[in-house]
Design a protein around this motif. Structure first.
Motif, PDB file in Angstrom:
ATOM      1  N   VAL A   1       0.832  -1.201   0.000  1.00 24.30           N
ATOM      2  CA  VAL A   1       0.000   0.000   0.000  1.00 24.30           C
ATOM      3  C   VAL A   1       0.867   1.251   0.000  1.00 24.30           C
ATOM      4  CG1 VAL A   1      -1.655   1.319   1.367  1.00 24.30           C
ATOM      5  CG2 VAL A   1      -1.974  -1.117   1.072  1.00 24.30           C
ATOM      6  N   GLU A   2       2.001   1.217   0.699  1.00 27.66           N
ATOM      7  CA  GLU A   2       2.891   2.369   0.714  1.00 27.66           C
ATOM      8  C   GLU A   2       3.469   2.662  -0.671  1.00 27.66           C
ATOM      9  OE1 GLU A   2       3.575   4.530   2.981  1.00 27.66           O
ATOM     10  OE2 GLU A   2       2.275   3.606   4.502  1.00 27.66           O
ATOM     11  N   GLN A   3       3.605   1.640  -1.485  1.00 26.85           N
ATOM     12  CA  GLN A   3       4.160   1.818  -2.824  1.00 26.85           C
ATOM     13  C   GLN A   3       3.128   2.286  -3.844  1.00 26.85           C
ATOM     14  OE1 GLN A   3       6.029  -1.870  -3.904  1.00 26.85           O
ATOM     15  NE2 GLN A   3       7.566  -1.757  -2.243  1.00 26.85           N
ATOM     16  N   LEU A   4       1.851   2.346  -3.439  1.00 29.52           N
ATOM     17  CA  LEU A   4       0.830   2.815  -4.376  1.00 29.52           C
ATOM     18  C   LEU A   4       1.054   4.273  -4.736  1.00 29.52           C
ATOM     19  CD1 LEU A   4      -2.519   1.289  -3.027  1.00 29.52           C
ATOM     20  CD2 LEU A   4      -1.394   0.767  -5.186  1.00 29.52           C
ATOM     21  N   ASP A   5       0.779   4.589  -5.980  1.00 26.04           N
ATOM     22  CA  ASP A   5       0.858   5.977  -6.445  1.00 26.04           C
ATOM     23  C   ASP A   5      -0.467   6.324  -7.111  1.00 26.04           C
ATOM     24  OD1 ASP A   5       1.582   8.480  -7.163  1.00 26.04           O
ATOM     25  OD2 ASP A   5       3.163   7.884  -8.581  1.00 26.04           O
ATOM     26  N   PRO A   6      -1.436   6.815  -6.346  1.00 31.51           N
ATOM     27  CA  PRO A   6      -2.779   7.018  -6.913  1.00 31.51           C
ATOM     28  C   PRO A   6      -2.836   8.047  -8.030  1.00 31.51           C
ATOM     29  CG  PRO A   6      -2.796   7.069  -4.506  1.00 31.51           C
ATOM     30  CD  PRO A   6      -1.372   7.142  -4.929  1.00 31.51           C
ATOM     31  N   LYS A   7      -1.960   9.031  -8.008  1.00 35.22           N
ATOM     32  CA  LYS A   7      -2.062  10.119  -8.990  1.00 35.22           C
ATOM     33  C   LYS A   7      -1.450   9.764 -10.328  1.00 35.22           C
ATOM     34  CE  LYS A   7      -2.193  13.716  -5.449  1.00 35.22           C
ATOM     35  NZ  LYS A   7      -1.597  14.977  -4.941  1.00 35.22           N
ATOM     36  N   THR A   8      -0.325   9.057 -10.331  1.00 35.88           N
ATOM     37  CA  THR A   8       0.341   8.721 -11.595  1.00 35.88           C
ATOM     38  C   THR A   8       0.105   7.286 -12.033  1.00 35.88           C
ATOM     39  OG1 THR A   8       2.369   8.128 -10.395  1.00 35.88           O
ATOM     40  CG2 THR A   8       2.133  10.426 -11.138  1.00 35.88           C
ATOM     41  N   GLY A   9      -0.190   6.398 -11.097  1.00 37.86           N
ATOM     42  CA  GLY A   9      -0.370   4.997 -11.458  1.00 37.86           C
ATOM     43  C   GLY A   9      -1.696   4.744 -12.149  1.00 37.86           C
ATOM     44  N   GLU A  10      -1.707   3.764 -13.015  1.00 39.82           N
ATOM     45  CA  GLU A  10      -2.917   3.364 -13.739  1.00 39.82           C
ATOM     46  C   GLU A  10      -3.315   1.962 -13.264  1.00 39.82           C
ATOM     47  OE1 GLU A  10      -2.366   3.570 -17.889  1.00 39.82           O
ATOM     48  OE2 GLU A  10      -2.022   5.750 -17.942  1.00 39.82           O
ATOM     49  N   TYR A  11      -4.514   1.868 -12.766  1.00 37.66           N
ATOM     50  CA  TYR A  11      -5.034   0.600 -12.255  1.00 37.66           C
ATOM     51  C   TYR A  11      -6.365   0.310 -12.940  1.00 37.66           C
ATOM     52  CZ  TYR A  11      -1.694   1.938  -8.641  1.00 37.66           C
ATOM     53  OH  TYR A  11      -0.564   2.348  -7.984  1.00 37.66           O
TER      54      TYR A  11
ATOM     55  N   ASP B   1      -7.626  -3.385 -13.198  1.00 40.38           N
ATOM     56  CA  ASP B   1      -8.246  -4.568 -12.604  1.00 40.38           C
ATOM     57  C   ASP B   1      -8.039  -4.554 -11.092  1.00 40.38           C
ATOM     58  OD1 ASP B   1      -8.805  -5.294 -15.175  1.00 40.38           O
ATOM     59  OD2 ASP B   1      -7.053  -6.623 -15.354  1.00 40.38           O
ATOM     60  N   PHE B   2      -8.905  -5.316 -10.404  1.00 37.98           N
ATOM     61  CA  PHE B   2      -8.755  -5.431  -8.951  1.00 37.98           C
ATOM     62  C   PHE B   2      -7.475  -6.185  -8.581  1.00 37.98           C
ATOM     63  CE2 PHE B   2     -13.398  -4.804  -9.227  1.00 37.98           C
ATOM     64  CZ  PHE B   2     -13.535  -3.777  -8.311  1.00 37.98           C
ATOM     65  N   SER B   3      -6.988  -7.003  -9.500  1.00 37.55           N
ATOM     66  CA  SER B   3      -5.754  -7.741  -9.219  1.00 37.55           C
ATOM     67  C   SER B   3      -4.538  -6.833  -9.200  1.00 37.55           C
ATOM     68  CB  SER B   3      -5.574  -8.849 -10.264  1.00 37.55           C
ATOM     69  OG  SER B   3      -5.534  -8.296 -11.573  1.00 37.55           O
ATOM     70  N   ASP B   4      -4.637  -5.622  -9.756  1.00 39.68           N
ATOM     71  CA  ASP B   4      -3.516  -4.681  -9.749  1.00 39.68           C
ATOM     72  C   ASP B   4      -3.332  -4.009  -8.399  1.00 39.68           C
ATOM     73  OD1 ASP B   4      -3.270  -5.318 -12.405  1.00 39.68           O
ATOM     74  OD2 ASP B   4      -4.401  -3.549 -13.104  1.00 39.68           O
ATOM     75  N   LEU B   5      -4.324  -4.117  -7.519  1.00 40.10           N
ATOM     76  CA  LEU B   5      -4.268  -3.458  -6.221  1.00 40.10           C
ATOM     77  C   LEU B   5      -3.775  -4.425  -5.155  1.00 40.10           C
ATOM     78  CD1 LEU B   5      -7.687  -1.538  -6.304  1.00 40.10           C
ATOM     79  CD2 LEU B   5      -5.414  -0.607  -6.759  1.00 40.10           C
TER      80      LEU B   5
ATOM     81  N   ALA C   1     -14.155  -8.076 -11.799  1.00 37.17           N
ATOM     82  CA  ALA C   1     -12.766  -8.201 -12.237  1.00 37.17           C
ATOM     83  C   ALA C   1     -12.189  -6.851 -12.654  1.00 37.17           C
ATOM     84  CB  ALA C   1     -12.653  -9.197 -13.388  1.00 37.17           C
ATOM     85  N   VAL C   2     -12.922  -6.102 -13.474  1.00 43.44           N
ATOM     86  CA  VAL C   2     -12.433  -4.819 -13.992  1.00 43.44           C
ATOM     87  C   VAL C   2     -13.051  -3.693 -13.184  1.00 43.44           C
ATOM     88  CG1 VAL C   2     -12.230  -3.350 -16.031  1.00 43.44           C
ATOM     89  CG2 VAL C   2     -12.172  -5.840 -16.278  1.00 43.44           C
ATOM     90  N   MET C   3     -12.234  -2.728 -12.804  1.00 41.33           N
ATOM     91  CA  MET C   3     -12.720  -1.595 -12.019  1.00 41.33           C
ATOM     92  C   MET C   3     -13.326  -0.526 -12.926  1.00 41.33           C
ATOM     93  SD  MET C   3      -9.869  -0.998  -9.047  1.00 41.33           S
ATOM     94  CE  MET C   3      -8.500  -0.801 -10.193  1.00 41.33           C
ATOM     95  N   THR C   4     -14.310   0.175 -12.402  1.00 41.96           N
ATOM     96  CA  THR C   4     -14.862   1.332 -13.090  1.00 41.96           C
ATOM     97  C   THR C   4     -13.970   2.542 -12.837  1.00 41.96           C
ATOM     98  OG1 THR C   4     -16.260   1.896 -11.196  1.00 41.96           O
ATOM     99  CG2 THR C   4     -17.203   0.423 -12.849  1.00 41.96           C
ATOM    100  N   ASP C   5     -14.290   3.664 -13.469  1.00 36.07           N
ATOM    101  CA  ASP C   5     -13.444   4.852 -13.347  1.00 36.07           C
ATOM    102  C   ASP C   5     -13.385   5.359 -11.918  1.00 36.07           C
ATOM    103  OD1 ASP C   5     -13.037   4.678 -16.034  1.00 36.07           O
ATOM    104  OD2 ASP C   5     -14.604   6.122 -16.571  1.00 36.07           O
ATOM    105  N   VAL C   6     -14.532   5.416 -11.266  1.00 30.07           N
ATOM    106  CA  VAL C   6     -14.545   5.943  -9.900  1.00 30.07           C
ATOM    107  C   VAL C   6     -13.836   4.983  -8.948  1.00 30.07           C
ATOM    108  CG1 VAL C   6     -16.798   4.943  -9.347  1.00 30.07           C
ATOM    109  CG2 VAL C   6     -16.008   6.964  -8.112  1.00 30.07           C
ATOM    110  N   GLN C   7     -13.930   3.690  -9.202  1.00 32.45           N
ATOM    111  CA  GLN C   7     -13.228   2.723  -8.355  1.00 32.45           C
ATOM    112  C   GLN C   7     -11.723   2.801  -8.551  1.00 32.45           C
ATOM    113  OE1 GLN C   7     -15.042  -0.940  -9.543  1.00 32.45           O
ATOM    114  NE2 GLN C   7     -17.004  -0.498  -8.528  1.00 32.45           N
ATOM    115  N   ALA C   8     -11.284   2.980  -9.805  1.00 36.32           N
ATOM    116  CA  ALA C   8      -9.844   3.036 -10.082  1.00 36.32           C
ATOM    117  C   ALA C   8      -9.192   4.253  -9.443  1.00 36.32           C
ATOM    118  CB  ALA C   8      -9.611   3.039 -11.588  1.00 36.32           C
TER     119      ALA C   8
END
Length: 794
Positions: free
Chosen positions: A38-48, A50-54, A70-77
Motif C-alpha cells: 500500500v505504501e508503494q501505491l501511487d494514486p495520482k500517476t499509477g494506472e489501475y 483490474d482489482f488484481s492490480d491493487l 474483475a475490472v474496475m470502473t473509473d470511480v473505483q480506479a
C-alpha cells in the motif's frame, strides 16, 4: 505434552469445526506485506484497471471473484487507491458507476490491515445511508464480498426492526450500516455501543444526508465520533460547500470526480425525453403509456405518498395487464422490503414510487423511468433517472412537464449538463380514464378519500417548493386536475387563499379608509401602522363583529334594496363575510303564496311551476338540479302523495284500514269504561263460540280418521289376512293354505333404505290380531309347525 492436532476432548472434534478454530487464531496473517504494498501505491500517476492490480488481501480477492467483479470502473480506479492510503475522499460519479464497491473495499482492507476485528475491538467502520432500502443493499454487497474469509462482524441498523435485538448485537459489531435516525438513537441510548475507536466514516448519497432533512441528526452523530478518523463521501451529485465539509471535520480531502469533464451528467446509454402534458392529462398519458409498454419494466415517480397510493389502487382496479407495485415512506419495513425484492425479481412490472426509491437502489434491467410529477431540482432528476441505464446498459427516461414548468426546469437541467429532448404523444393511442375514475370514486368512498388526499398533498408539495420559477401554483388548473382524479370538485385547501385577503387582514382599517379618501397612489399596506392604531381598532368580537351585525340588524327596505343592488352590480361587499346572505326571502303574505293555483309552466318568484302526476302540490323548478329531478322516477316518488290502504266490507264498500269514529257517536255509546267492559264481554263470547266450534271440528276429524283406518284394516283382512275370530275353523289348515299361496306368488322385495347395507336382511314383519300382514319363516319340521300353531291360537 499433548500431541499436535489433539484437543483433549473425549469426543472427536469435527474437521470443519477444528479448521474454523484455527482460522480464528489468524497466526498466518501477514499484514506487513500488505502495508508495504500500500505504501508503494501511487494514486495520482499509477494506472489501475483490474482489482488484481491493487494490493488486496486474498479474502477480498476471493469475494470479488465469487461476485464476478474483475475490472474496475473509473470511480473505483481513482477512489480505492486513495482510500487504501487513508485519505479523506469526496467522490462524485454518475449513477450506476459502482460507487458502492469504491468505499466497501477500502473499509474491509483498512480494518483487515489493522486487525480491527472481534468483540473487544469495538466499532471500526460506520456506513450511513439516507434510506433503509439503500442501507439494506449496501449490507448485502458487504456480506457477499466479505464472507469469503474475513472475520469481521457486521450489522444492519435501520428503523422498523427490533430495537432490543439490535442493542444486544451492537456490542460485538465491527462494521455497522444504517440510517441516521436509528444510529443516533443507539448512540444516545445504547450503553454497549462503543465508538471511541472508530477508524472510518462513510456517507453514501452524501448530498441527501447533508441537506436540511438530516442535518440535525448528522451533526449529532459527528459530535459522538472521534476526530481522528478517515471520512469518505460519495454521491452522484456531490457538493463542495465549505460549510458541509467543515461540519464533517475533513482533513485535506481528495476530490474524485471522474465525469466532471463529460458533456453529460448522466450515462451515455440513457435516452432522455420530456413531454409537455397539462396537469389534468397526466393520468391519461400515464395509463396510455403503460398500456403500450406491458412487456417492460417501469418505475413511475410521484411527489407524495398519497398520490402513489391513489394511482396504484385506481390502476389496479382497472387491470392494465402488467403487475403493479408501489413503495413510499409511509409503508411498514417488511412491506417495503417485499416490494423491492418483487420488483428486482420481476421481468415485467410497473413500480409507483416516491423519492424514497430515487437514490442508490439497484433494480436490474429497468427499461423506463417515468417522472409523472416534476422533481424539485435537477439533482433529484438525475437520481431518479439513474435507476435505469446502469452498468452501461440501455435505458430511457421520460419527464412530464406542464406548460408553466417547461422553461424553468429546462434551464436547471441545462446548467447540470443534462441533455434532454422533447417528444409528442400520439393522440390516436391516448386513452381517457376520467369516466372510469369518476365511477370508481362514486362507488368506493375509500378511493374517493385517497383522491382528495392526493390532490391536497400534490398541491401542498407545489406550494412548498423553493424554486418558484418552476412551480407557479396560480398557473395550474386545479379544478380540471381534481376532475381528472374523479372528484366532483376541487377540495378546499387553506393555503390557497388569496394573498390580497391576507394583506387586507393585516392592514389597518383606518389606513384603508385613509387610502380611499386620499389621492395618493401609495397602497395602504405600505403605510406605517402604530400600536395605537391597532389599539383603537380592537372591538368585542362576540357582539360587535360585522357578520354578527348583519345577522341581527333590521331588514328594512333600504337594506334589502342595497343588498339587491350589490348582487346585481357584482359588488364585493359581502365577499369576505363569515356568513354571507345570498338571497333573502321576505316573511310576508306574498312569500307564503300557494303555488297550487298556478298553471303548469307559469313563472313564480321562486322559479317555474311544474305539475307531476300523483302529487297534489306542484314542484317549483329553480335550479338545474331540480330540473334533473324530473328525469328520475325514484326521486319523484318522494314528492308524490302517499297511497291509502283500503279494505272492503260485506256490501263491497271501500273503507280505510283505520278510521276515526265521530266524537258525538262515541259519547252516545256511553262512558269509556262501560264501552271497554262491553268490548271485553263481546270478545269473550266470540272466543268461547270459536272454541266450541274448534272442538267439534277436531272430534269429527278424529272420527273420520278412525273410520278410515277400520275400513282399511277390513279390506286388508279380506285380501290376505288370517281370520281367527271363529272358533270352529282349523287354524293349522288355514295356515298351510296361506303358505301355499305365498309360495305360488313370490314376494316382491322392497328397495333398501339409505342406512341399510347389502349384508343386512330385512327385519321380519309380524302379523297382529287385527288382520295385519306378518311375514314368518317357513317351518321345516313338525315341531316347528306345532309351535307356530300354538302361537297363533294363543
Amino acid at each position: 505434552m499433548v500431541a499436535p492436532g489433539i484437543t483433549g476432548r473425549t469426543r472427536p472434534t469435527k474437521v470443519k469445526k477444528q479448521a474454523s478454530l484455527q482460522k480464528r487464531k489468524r497466526h498466518d496473517v501477514d499484514t506487513e506485506k500488505l502495508e508495504a504494498a500500500v505504501e508503494q501505491l501511487d494514486p495520482k500517476t499509477g494506472e489501475y484497471k483490474d482489482f488484481s492490480d491493487l494490493p488486496l488481501s486474498e479474502f477480498t480477492k476471493s469475494g470479488l471473484k465469487a461476485c464476478h467483479f474483475a475490472v474496475m470502473t473509473d470511480v473505483q480506479a481513482k477512489a480505492i487507491p486513495l482510500a487504501l492510503k487513508g485519505h479523506d475522499i469526496l467522490g462524485a460519479a454518475k449513477t450506476g458507476s459502482g460507487k458502492t464497491l469504491a468505499f466497501l473495499i477500502p473499509v474491509l482492507e483498512n480494518l483487515y490491515r489493522l486487525q480491527h476485528q472481534g468483540a473487544d475491538a469495538g466499532l471500526g467502520a460506520l456506513i450511513i445511508s439516507p434510506t433503509r432500502e439503500l442501507a439494506i443493499q449496501i449490507f448485502d454487497v458487504l456480506r457477499k464480498i466479505g464472507r469469503h474469509g474475513h472475520m469481521f462482524s457486521a450489522g444492519l441498523v435501520i428503523g422498523g426492526k427490533s430495537l432490543e435485538a439490535e442493542r444486544q448485537a451492537l456490542s460485538k459489531m465491527n462494521i455497522v450500516v444504517g440510517t441516521p435516525g436509528r444510529i443516533l438513537q443507539h448512540m444516545s441510548q445504547t450503553v454497549a455501543f462503543q465508538i471511541d475507536d472508530l477508524k472510518m466514516l462513510v456517507l453514501d448519497e452524501a448530498d441527501r444526508i447533508l441537506d436540511m432533512g438530516f442535518q440535525r441528526d448528522v451533526d449529532a452523530i459527528i459530535e459522538y465520533l472521534p476526530k481522528e478518523r478517515q471520512t469518505m463521501l460519495f454521491s452522484a451529485t456531490q457538493s463542495r460547500k465549505l460549510s458541509d465539509l467543515a461540519r464533517l471535520s475533513l482533513q485535506d480531502p481528495e476530490y474524485v470526480s471522474v465525469h466532471a469533464e463529460d458533456k453529460s451528467a448522466t450515462p451515455k446509454s440513457l435516452q432522455q425525453n420530456y413531454i409537455i402534458c397539462p396537469l389534468e392529462e397526466k393520468l391519461d398519458t400515464l395509463w396510455s403509456f403503460i398500456q403500450a409498454s406491458k412487456k417492460s419494466k417501469i418505475i413511475c415517480f410521484f411527489s407524495s405518498a398519497k398520490a402513489v397510493r391513489f394511482v396504484y389502487e385506481s390502476f389496479r382496479h382497472m387491470q392494465p395487464g402488467i403487475p403493479l407495485l408501489h413503495i413510499h415512506g409511509r409503508q411498514k419495513q417488511h412491506a417495503r422490503l417485499e416490494t423491492t425484492s418483487k420488483f428486482s425479481a420481476a421481468k415485467h412490472s410497473c413500480l409507483f414510487a416516491t423519492d424514497v426509491a430515487a437514490r442508490g437502489l439497484d433494480f436490474p434491467a429497468v427499461d423506463f423511468v417515468i417522472q409523472v410529477d416534476c422533481p424539485e431540482d435537477a439533482d433529484t432528476y438525475i437520481h431518479r433517472v439513474g435507476r435505469t441505464a446502469r452498468y452501461n446498459r440501455d435505458g430511457r427516461g421520460v419527464l412530464f412537464l406542464t406548460p408553466s414548468e417547461e422553461e424553468g426546469m429546462l434551464k436547471r437541467l441545462e446548467a447540470k449538463k443534462v441533455p434532454i429532448e422533447t417528444i409528442n404523444v400520439r393522440q390516436k393511442k391516448k386513452q381517457s380514464i376520467k369516466d372510469q375514475l369518476v365511477h370508481m370514486c362514486f362507488q368506493d368512498p375509500a378511493l374517493k378519500y385517497l383522491a382528495q388526499k392526493a390532490f391536497t398533498t400534490y398541491t401542498k408539495s407545489v406550494h412548498l417548493q423553493k424554486d418558484k420559477e418552476i412551480f407557479k401554483l396560480k398557473e395550474y388548473n386545479l379544478e380540471a386536475y381534481a376532475a381528472s382524479l374523479g372528484l366532483p370538485g376541487a377540495p378546499r385547501i387553506k393555503f390557497l387563499n388569496d394573498d390580497e385577503g391576507k394583506q387586507r387582514k393585516k392592514a389597518s382599517r383606518q389606513a384603508i379608509e385613509m387610502s380611499d379618501d386620499s389621492d395618493d397612489d401609495e397602497p395602504a399596506s405600505k403605510k406605517v401602522r402604530t400600536k395605537y392604531d391597532r389599539m383603537f381598532e380592537r372591538q368585542n368580537q362576540d357582539i360587535m363583529a360585522d357578520h354578527y351585525k348583519k345577522l341581527v340588524k333590521d331588514d328594512d327596505a333600504d337594506a334589502l334594496s342595497k343588498s339587491k343592488n350589490d348582487m346585481l352590480d357584482g359588488g364585493d361587499a359581502d365577499e369576505d363575510d363569515f356568513l354571507a346572505v345570498k338571497r333573502r326571502i321576505p316573511a310576508d303574505s306574498d312569500a307564503s303564496e300557494d303555488v297550487s293555483d298556478h298553471e303548469e309552466g307559469s313563472i313564480v318568484p321562486g322559479g317555474r311551476v311544474v305539475k307531476i302526476q300523483g302529487a297534489s302540490q306542484p314542484l317549483v323548478i329553480d335550479s338545474n338540479r331540480r330540473e334533473k329531478l324530473l328525469k328520475s322516477k325514484k326521486k319523484l316518488l318522494k314528492h308524490m302523495d302517499r297511497g291509502k290502504k283500503l279494505v272492503f266490507d260485506d256490501e263491497g264498500n271501500a273503507h280505510e284500514v283505520y278510521e276515526l269514529e265521530n266524537e258525538a257517536d262515541f259519547k252516545a255509546k256511553g262512558l269509556p269504561e262501560v264501552q271497554r267492559q262491553r268490548f271485553i264481554e263481546e270478545a269473550k263470547d266470540i272466543v268461547q263460540q270459536a272454541d266450541i266450534e274448534d272442538k267439534a271440528a277436531a272430534k269429527a276429524k278424529r272420527k273420520a280418521k278412525k273410520d278410515k283406518r277400520k275400513e282399511r284394516e277390513r279390506a286388508e283382512a279380506e285380501v290376505g289376512g288370517v281370520e281367527i275370530d271363529d272358533e270352529g275353523v282349523d287354524a293349522l289348515a288355514n295356515f298351510r293354505a296361506d303358505m301355499e299361496a305365498s309360495e305360488e306368488e313370490p314376494e316382491v322385495k322392497r328397495p333398501k333404505k339409505w342406512f341399510q347395507s347389502d349384508s343386512e336382511e330385512e327385519p321380519k314383519k309380524k302379523k297382529g290380531k287385527k288382520g295385519r300382514h306378518v311375514h314368518v319363516e317357513e317351518p321345516e319340521t313338525l315341531e316347528d309347525m306345532e309351535a307356530l300353531a300354538a302361537g297363533l291360537l294363543d
